[in-house]
Structures are given as structure tokens and as C-alpha cells.
Motif scaffolding. Sequence first.
Motif, PDB file in Angstrom:
ATOM      1  N   VAL A 342       0.555  -5.465   9.353  1.00 23.59           N
ATOM      2  CA  VAL A 342       1.389  -6.638   9.090  1.00 23.59           C
ATOM      3  C   VAL A 342       0.881  -7.873   9.817  1.00 23.59           C
ATOM      4  O   VAL A 342       0.863  -8.973   9.258  1.00 23.59           O
ATOM      5  CB  VAL A 342       2.861  -6.353   9.466  1.00 23.59           C
ATOM      6  N   ALA A 343       0.482  -7.718  11.090  1.00 22.82           N
ATOM      7  CA  ALA A 343       0.128  -8.884  11.909  1.00 22.82           C
ATOM      8  C   ALA A 343      -1.313  -9.337  11.737  1.00 22.82           C
ATOM      9  O   ALA A 343      -1.615 -10.509  11.959  1.00 22.82           O
ATOM     10  CB  ALA A 343       0.396  -8.582  13.383  1.00 22.82           C
ATOM     11  N   VAL A 344      -2.208  -8.426  11.346  1.00 18.66           N
ATOM     12  CA  VAL A 344      -3.631  -8.785  11.277  1.00 18.66           C
ATOM     13  C   VAL A 344      -4.166  -8.679   9.850  1.00 18.66           C
ATOM     14  O   VAL A 344      -4.722  -9.645   9.304  1.00 18.66           O
ATOM     15  CB  VAL A 344      -4.468  -7.890  12.220  1.00 18.66           C
ATOM     16  N   VAL A 345      -4.015  -7.516   9.235  1.00 17.06           N
ATOM     17  CA  VAL A 345      -4.619  -7.289   7.921  1.00 17.06           C
ATOM     18  C   VAL A 345      -3.955  -8.144   6.846  1.00 17.06           C
ATOM     19  O   VAL A 345      -4.647  -8.798   6.050  1.00 17.06           O
ATOM     20  CB  VAL A 345      -4.541  -5.795   7.547  1.00 17.06           C
ATOM     21  N   ALA A 346      -2.613  -8.154   6.820  1.00 19.48           N
ATOM     22  CA  ALA A 346      -1.909  -8.889   5.765  1.00 19.48           C
ATOM     23  C   ALA A 346      -2.243 -10.383   5.756  1.00 19.48           C
ATOM     24  O   ALA A 346      -2.534 -10.947   4.685  1.00 19.48           O
ATOM     25  CB  ALA A 346      -0.397  -8.667   5.889  1.00 19.48           C
ATOM     26  N   PRO A 347      -2.225 -11.099   6.910  1.00 21.13           N
ATOM     27  CA  PRO A 347      -2.591 -12.518   6.865  1.00 21.13           C
ATOM     28  C   PRO A 347      -4.024 -12.771   6.403  1.00 21.13           C
ATOM     29  O   PRO A 347      -4.321 -13.818   5.821  1.00 21.13           O
ATOM     30  CB  PRO A 347      -2.403 -12.976   8.320  1.00 21.13           C
ATOM     31  N   LEU A 348      -4.930 -11.812   6.666  1.00 16.95           N
ATOM     32  CA  LEU A 348      -6.316 -11.975   6.243  1.00 16.95           C
ATOM     33  C   LEU A 348      -6.514 -11.623   4.771  1.00 16.95           C
ATOM     34  O   LEU A 348      -7.311 -12.258   4.070  1.00 16.95           O
ATOM     35  CB  LEU A 348      -7.233 -11.106   7.106  1.00 16.95           C
ATOM     36  N   ALA A 349      -5.779 -10.614   4.309  1.00 11.05           N
ATOM     37  CA  ALA A 349      -6.000 -10.108   2.953  1.00 11.05           C
ATOM     38  C   ALA A 349      -5.118 -10.779   1.904  1.00 11.05           C
ATOM     39  O   ALA A 349      -5.495 -10.842   0.732  1.00 11.05           O
ATOM     40  CB  ALA A 349      -5.756  -8.593   2.923  1.00 11.05           C
ATOM     41  N   PHE A 350      -3.939 -11.274   2.304  1.00 12.39           N
ATOM     42  CA  PHE A 350      -2.965 -11.805   1.346  1.00 12.39           C
ATOM     43  C   PHE A 350      -2.786 -13.307   1.551  1.00 12.39           C
ATOM     44  O   PHE A 350      -2.983 -13.831   2.646  1.00 12.39           O
ATOM     45  CB  PHE A 350      -1.606 -11.119   1.501  1.00 12.39           C
ATOM     46  N   ASN A 351      -2.366 -13.978   0.481  1.00 11.24           N
ATOM     47  CA  ASN A 351      -2.024 -15.397   0.597  1.00 11.24           C
ATOM     48  C   ASN A 351      -0.524 -15.618   0.539  1.00 11.24           C
ATOM     49  O   ASN A 351      -0.044 -16.741   0.383  1.00 11.24           O
ATOM     50  CB  ASN A 351      -2.717 -16.212  -0.500  1.00 11.24           C
ATOM     51  N   ALA A 352       0.254 -14.524   0.654  1.00  5.67           N
ATOM     52  CA  ALA A 352       1.717 -14.600   0.669  1.00  5.67           C
ATOM     53  C   ALA A 352       2.242 -13.327   1.336  1.00  5.67           C
ATOM     54  O   ALA A 352       1.465 -12.458   1.745  1.00  5.67           O
ATOM     55  CB  ALA A 352       2.271 -14.748  -0.750  1.00  5.67           C
ATOM     56  N   TYR A 353       3.574 -13.209   1.414  1.00  3.72           N
ATOM     57  CA  TYR A 353       4.178 -12.040   2.056  1.00  3.72           C
ATOM     58  C   TYR A 353       4.386 -10.926   1.019  1.00  3.72           C
ATOM     59  O   TYR A 353       5.424 -10.843   0.374  1.00  3.72           O
ATOM     60  CB  TYR A 353       5.520 -12.412   2.690  1.00  3.72           C
ATOM     61  N   TYR A 354       3.376 -10.055   0.879  1.00  2.78           N
ATOM     62  CA  TYR A 354       3.475  -8.939  -0.048  1.00  2.78           C
ATOM     63  C   TYR A 354       3.834  -7.627   0.647  1.00  2.78           C
ATOM     64  O   TYR A 354       4.135  -6.639  -0.010  1.00  2.78           O
ATOM     65  CB  TYR A 354       2.140  -8.739  -0.780  1.00  2.78           C
ATOM     66  N   GLU A 355       3.773  -7.601   1.983  1.00  3.86           N
ATOM     67  CA  GLU A 355       3.889  -6.317   2.676  1.00  3.86           C
ATOM     68  C   GLU A 355       5.274  -5.700   2.571  1.00  3.86           C
ATOM     69  O   GLU A 355       5.419  -4.483   2.675  1.00  3.86           O
ATOM     70  CB  GLU A 355       3.474  -6.448   4.140  1.00  3.86           C
ATOM     71  N   LEU A 356       6.325  -6.507   2.372  1.00  8.18           N
ATOM     72  CA  LEU A 356       7.655  -5.917   2.227  1.00  8.18           C
ATOM     73  C   LEU A 356       7.727  -5.094   0.948  1.00  8.18           C
ATOM     74  O   LEU A 356       8.231  -3.961   0.959  1.00  8.18           O
ATOM     75  CB  LEU A 356       8.727  -7.008   2.223  1.00  8.18           C
ATOM     76  N   GLY A 357       7.232  -5.643  -0.146  1.00  9.29           N
ATOM     77  CA  GLY A 357       7.228  -4.887  -1.396  1.00  9.29           C
ATOM     78  C   GLY A 357       6.398  -3.627  -1.290  1.00  9.29           C
ATOM     79  O   GLY A 357       6.806  -2.554  -1.753  1.00  9.29           O
ATOM     80  N   ILE A 358       5.234  -3.724  -0.650  1.00 14.13           N
ATOM     81  CA  ILE A 358       4.387  -2.543  -0.469  1.00 14.13           C
ATOM     82  C   ILE A 358       5.088  -1.516   0.406  1.00 14.13           C
ATOM     83  O   ILE A 358       5.060  -0.310   0.119  1.00 14.13           O
ATOM     84  CB  ILE A 358       3.037  -2.956   0.153  1.00 14.13           C
ATOM     85  N   GLY A 359       5.742  -1.973   1.477  1.00 16.89           N
ATOM     86  CA  GLY A 359       6.466  -1.052   2.355  1.00 16.89           C
ATOM     87  C   GLY A 359       7.579  -0.319   1.635  1.00 16.89           C
ATOM     88  O   GLY A 359       7.795   0.878   1.853  1.00 16.89           O
ATOM     89  N   LEU A 360       8.298  -1.033   0.758  1.00 13.91           N
ATOM     90  CA  LEU A 360       9.382  -0.388   0.002  1.00 13.91           C
ATOM     91  C   LEU A 360       8.827   0.664  -0.959  1.00 13.91           C
ATOM     92  O   LEU A 360       9.436   1.730  -1.147  1.00 13.91           O
ATOM     93  CB  LEU A 360      10.178  -1.446  -0.767  1.00 13.91           C
ATOM     94  N   VAL A 361       7.682   0.381  -1.556  1.00 11.54           N
ATOM     95  CA  VAL A 361       7.068   1.358  -2.464  1.00 11.54           C
ATOM     96  C   VAL A 361       6.646   2.611  -1.698  1.00 11.54           C
ATOM     97  O   VAL A 361       6.896   3.745  -2.147  1.00 11.54           O
ATOM     98  CB  VAL A 361       5.865   0.730  -3.201  1.00 11.54           C
ATOM     99  N   VAL A 362       6.017   2.432  -0.529  1.00 16.28           N
ATOM    100  CA  VAL A 362       5.608   3.587   0.277  1.00 16.28           C
ATOM    101  C   VAL A 362       6.826   4.365   0.744  1.00 16.28           C
ATOM    102  O   VAL A 362       6.821   5.608   0.751  1.00 16.28           O
ATOM    103  CB  VAL A 362       4.763   3.123   1.480  1.00 16.28           C
ATOM    104  N   LEU A 363       7.879   3.658   1.139  1.00  9.85           N
ATOM    105  CA  LEU A 363       9.121   4.341   1.527  1.00  9.85           C
ATOM    106  C   LEU A 363       9.660   5.172   0.362  1.00  9.85           C
ATOM    107  O   LEU A 363      10.083   6.324   0.551  1.00  9.85           O
ATOM    108  CB  LEU A 363      10.162   3.315   1.967  1.00  9.85           C
ATOM    109  N   GLY A 364       9.638   4.589  -0.844  1.00  9.28           N
ATOM    110  CA  GLY A 364      10.098   5.331  -2.017  1.00  9.28           C
ATOM    111  C   GLY A 364       9.265   6.567  -2.283  1.00  9.28           C
ATOM    112  O   GLY A 364       9.787   7.620  -2.661  1.00  9.28           O
ATOM    113  N   LEU A 365       7.950   6.464  -2.060  1.00  8.79           N
ATOM    114  CA  LEU A 365       7.068   7.608  -2.259  1.00  8.79           C
ATOM    115  C   LEU A 365       7.376   8.716  -1.252  1.00  8.79           C
ATOM    116  O   LEU A 365       7.472   9.904  -1.619  1.00  8.79           O
ATOM    117  CB  LEU A 365       5.614   7.157  -2.133  1.00  8.79           C
ATOM    118  N   LEU A 366       7.549   8.353   0.024  1.00 11.43           N
ATOM    119  CA  LEU A 366       7.873   9.356   1.046  1.00 11.43           C
ATOM    120  C   LEU A 366       9.230   9.994   0.777  1.00 11.43           C
ATOM    121  O   LEU A 366       9.410  11.205   0.961  1.00 11.43           O
ATOM    122  CB  LEU A 366       7.857   8.710   2.432  1.00 11.43           C
ATOM    123  N   ALA A 367      10.194   9.169   0.340  1.00 13.39           N
ATOM    124  CA  ALA A 367      11.517   9.706   0.027  1.00 13.39           C
ATOM    125  C   ALA A 367      11.434  10.691  -1.135  1.00 13.39           C
ATOM    126  O   ALA A 367      12.083  11.748  -1.122  1.00 13.39           O
ATOM    127  CB  ALA A 367      12.478   8.562  -0.295  1.00 13.39           C
TER     128      ALA A 367
END
Length: 668
Positions: A342-367
Motif C-alpha cells: 500500500v505505501a510503496v508499490v501502489a503509489p509507484l504502480a498506480f495513478n489512483a487508489y485501486y488497492e481497496l478494490g483489490i483488497g476486497l477481491v482478495v478478501l472475497g477469495l479467502l472467504a
Amino acid sequence: MIYAVTIFLSSFLLFLVQPLIARLILPWFGGSAAVWTTCMLFFQLLLLGGYAYAHAVERKLPPGRLRPAIHILLLLAAVALLPIAPSEAWKPAGEDEPISRILLLLGATVGLPYFLLASTSPLLQAWFARAQPGKDPYRLFAISNLASLVALVGYPFVVEPFLAAGQQVRAWSWLFAAFALLCAIVAWRTPRAPAPEAASAESGRTRSPVMLWLALSATGSVLLLAVTNHLTQNVAAVPLLWLAPLTLYLASFIIAFDGRNWYRPELLWPLVLVFLAGMAWLLADADYHFNLPLQLGVFLPGLFLACLFCHGELYRMRPAPRHLTAFYLIVSAGGALGGVLVAVVAPLAFNAYYELGIGLVVLGLLAALRFAALGRVQGVASLAVLLGASAAAAYDALRYHEDVRLSERGFYGVLRVKEYGSPGDPGHLRRLVHGAIMHGEQYMDDARRDLVTTYYTETSGIAAAIESRGRRRLRVGVIGLGTGTLAAYGKKGDVYRFYDIDPRVMDIARSEFTYLADSKAEIELALGDARLTLEREAPQGFDVLAVDAFSSDAIPVHLITREALAVYLKHVRPDGIVAFHVSNRFLDLIPVVARLAKEHGAHAVLVNDEEGDDDDSLRSRSDWVLVSRDPAALERPAIVDAGARPAEDRPEWRTWTDDYSNLIQILK
């Protein structure tokens, strides 16, 4: 008892030092919320280092006096480094890269003490398992998180309002010395040889689900930081709003590791899936994007249930005590991995806040993976929610770029230039948005692009302050560049000097907007934190100094203290005006500025400007407090005609200084 007390004190200090040190260095890096995210990354990485040290001590060193001797020597070295206080030499210059500098600063200041505090919980749990075989050492982890929660909640409500920064540093340092003594006693008294391990279901395991441990802990960490970013950057940048997500994150650890089976997947699975679906829905539905009660009412309990699921599953898969330090090492590695993503990779790789959506998808997969074992209904429901969360995340990513001409992400957040209309259209408009807050807009049509818009129109307080200076050549300072709108007031012979900490803002103001290029005044740009820059500069002799860094709701506190106003007054003429832009949806800053003016023997008036109607869409609602040492400067016709009235002080409030501020007190 001594194990529980030592762990409690170590975890209390561990989490008390986080907001303490972040508060001390926050002014050096522009008061940005990203400073907290970077501090969190440092603490997570050092927590991983502490857990790795605990694992190495227990698994690699032979039993005997060497283990406690090494730990005691490190404790003595940490005590020798006290008190913790960052050196002034670490203050950045304007072009310093902030993330690496913050990490190095924290390492030099609190690195060794924090490292030892971080190692205490797994190390003492392993010692406890040797000293008292047959008892569950994992319950001590719940005590550890309870202490962390007490420190985290106590800091803004008990510590910060009553203790100055220097007093906080001294108090923490004395408590650490007491902890070091207590920990050394425990280390020396703990039995050297491991106790025989009782037969258990866990001890018979031959394979550990390491990747699942890692995935669950990383997902909880990602969601913690992503939800915090979402609420503070995209919904409402309310100060201290980061406190609630971290509190719930720790509470989930306490409940999951309490040992009383509070986490029951067969009972909680519907709640986890319902709130996961609710978070995904709010992520995609723009109609409720700024509905703060609804956002908090869904995302905060949703985060708690998500973390309770992740940490509850971790506890259910915990190994036997002899593998305890390895287990905690993997869990801390997952937390650090989430922080890095979140603090290093996301600001370098993304031009917006996409990590919340990705986190919810991973949470759904684990669930889906874990709940499918409960039955067919749970499996089908989990799969449906996973598909829905994936669709919502994809839709949000696409919608975020609607009408967006340019989007950039960096240390200070996401900047977007939104464009409405097309060239040749009188309504062709560009708007600069930082997170969820507009930082200026400009009509691009040649006939209208010199119009002054938003918080700076001719009926605003800052316009009245500039107009009141008459027709002489003016020197105007502006803290906070935005689109450079105030440059439109510049006349031939004037000098407008803008201060901004974000180089991207300067690039965008010059490349996407024309206020700076079109201004008749001479334009000067100064990169770096405005207060640090002004402290280094010779007196500028400003007629007007606009302090325009508060309109984003999350205020840089160091720009609105008694010491800050002293710096501003040094740079304005004896009859000059310091204009504070205090428009804010959640904080009442007017009495704070009025008190600062009183402390310096200056005078303060308030100018309100209401939002324009459909026939006057240029104007946004704004509040400006004008401060001057010369009362006559605030009685000139331009200011009186703007409806200026005395800015009211609150006598019962303490003056804000570099050592004291109270954001909770000024909440509306």
C-alpha cells in the motif's frame, strides 16, 4: 503475572511511540497524511525485524546464559540512546525525497528501542511456554494487543491534550527504561531449557499452512491501510480518522487470540459476506461517496469483520507453542508485506487508489476458500459475493477516470485534472482535485479564462485583503499553489510568490492551467514546506500573505500555531495582512486563529463568502480570517464592505503551539 505486565508495558510503549514520533516529524514533511502511512510502513518492517530476532534467539542460539545476555546488552544499548527526539539535522530541504528520509530518520531516532519492543511479545510468549508448560501462551498476544489499543486511543484523548511534545518524549523514555529493567529481570529468571511439550492436536501437525498465514495477515494489513486511505483521502479528510480503523484492527486481534473462541465462522460468515458486499457497493456507487455517516457505518464494521475473519482464521490454524516464534514471524511478514504494497508499490504502480478494490477481491477469495468448507450454501454465497466485489472494483477503477484529463499519484496523494466541455465551448472548464477536495478551477475559453473562481472570487476575504492595499505595487505571498488562481489579481509591477511542498502541483499549475502564465505580475515559485522555507528566508516584506493550506479538511497543524504566526508576521510589512483560509467542513479553526492573533498583539477579522447560485457558479463558500498588527489595515473600505466582523476567540481554549494542539476540541 510478570510476563503479562512486561508484555503489556512493551506493547503500550510500542504503540504510544508511533503517534508521538509521527507528530514530532509531521511538520517537517508538510503535515501530510502520507507521513503517517510511511511511519506505519517503518513500524511494520521493524516489527517484522523484531519477530525475526525473537525467532532467531529461540531457534538458533543454544540454551544457556547467551540468550538472556544478548538481550540484556541490547536493552542497555537502547537505554543509552534515550531520550528519543529527532535531531534538527533531519529537517528536509525542498527537493528531498520524503519516504527514504522519513525511514532513515525513524531508524536513527527510535530504531533500536522499537526493535526491542517489537520482539518482546513473541519472545516472552516463548519464555512463558518454557516457564509454565501446559498453559496457553497465545492469550498473552491478546494482552499485547489490548495494551496497544489503550496506547493508541489514549494518545489523542489523554496524552496529547495535556502533555507538551518535550514532556511526552521524557515520559516515554522513562517508561522505556522501566520496561528495560523489567524485561532484563524476566530474561534472567526464565528457565533455559525448553519444557516437555504436552501432546495436542496442534503438536501432531507435520505441515504448516505458511502461505495461508501470509495471505490472511497481508490481507488484513492491506485492508487496514486501504480503508484508512479511502476514508481520509477520498471521503472526508477528518484528522484522527485513521485512529478508528487501527483501533478496530487491534480489537480484532484481541478477540481472535483471547482463547475463548469468540470467532465462530459458522455464526459470523453471513455478517462477513454482507459487509463485504456493502463495502463493494459503496466503492462503486458515487451517489453516496460523500455521505460520511453511511461510509463510516459500512466501512468501519466491515473492516472489523474482515480483520476478525483474517485473524480468527490465523488463530484457528496456530501451531504448537514450539513453533510459536515462527508463526508470529510469518504473521508479521504478512503485515509488513501489506504495508509495502500500500505505501510503496501502489503509489509507484498506480495513478489512483485501486488497492481497496483489490483488497476486497482478495478478501472475497479467502472467504470463499474458507467458508466453502462450512457447506454448500456458504460456498455459493461466498462465490456470489466474490464475483460482485470483483465487478465493483473494476467499475470503480473505470469510473475514477471519468472526465479525467490527467491523474498522478505520489507521496502527497492523488492529483486529478478533470475537464468538462471541449475547446471552443464557453463552458470549457478544468478543475484540480486532490483526493476528494477541489483545489481550484479555471475556464479555458479565451474570453473567460481570466475569471477568478472558487474560494478566491472578488467577494472573498483574500480578494478584500488584496484590494485594500490600493494601487501601489504589491508583494503577495501564497502558501499553497493549487491552480495558481490568486495570480489573476496580479498587476504589472506586482510580485506573487507561491510556496508549495508538492512538485507535481507546480508542474500541473504550469502545464494544465494558465493563471500563472497569464498573470501580469512577476511569479516566483518556492518548492518545499512553506514554514521551513520561510524560516530560512530573509524577511520578504509581503503586503499580503495568504495561508491557503487548510481547505482540504486535513490541516497541517504546524502552519497554524503561535510560532507559525510569528514566522508569518516577520515576513509581512508592519501594516501587512496575513490571510488564513479556514474553510472546513469538520473543524472550527476560526477561534484558533483569533487566539493566535491575540497572543501576538494583533487583530483578526472574519470574512465569510457564501456559495454562488446557478447564475453565479464561479463562487465557492469560503471563510477567511485576516490578521494584522495594525488595526487600521483591517478597517479599510474594501474589507469593511466585504462584511468583515471580529473573529471570536474562545477564552477557555489553550493557545495552539508547536508543542500543543487539540483537534478533537475544534470538531464541529
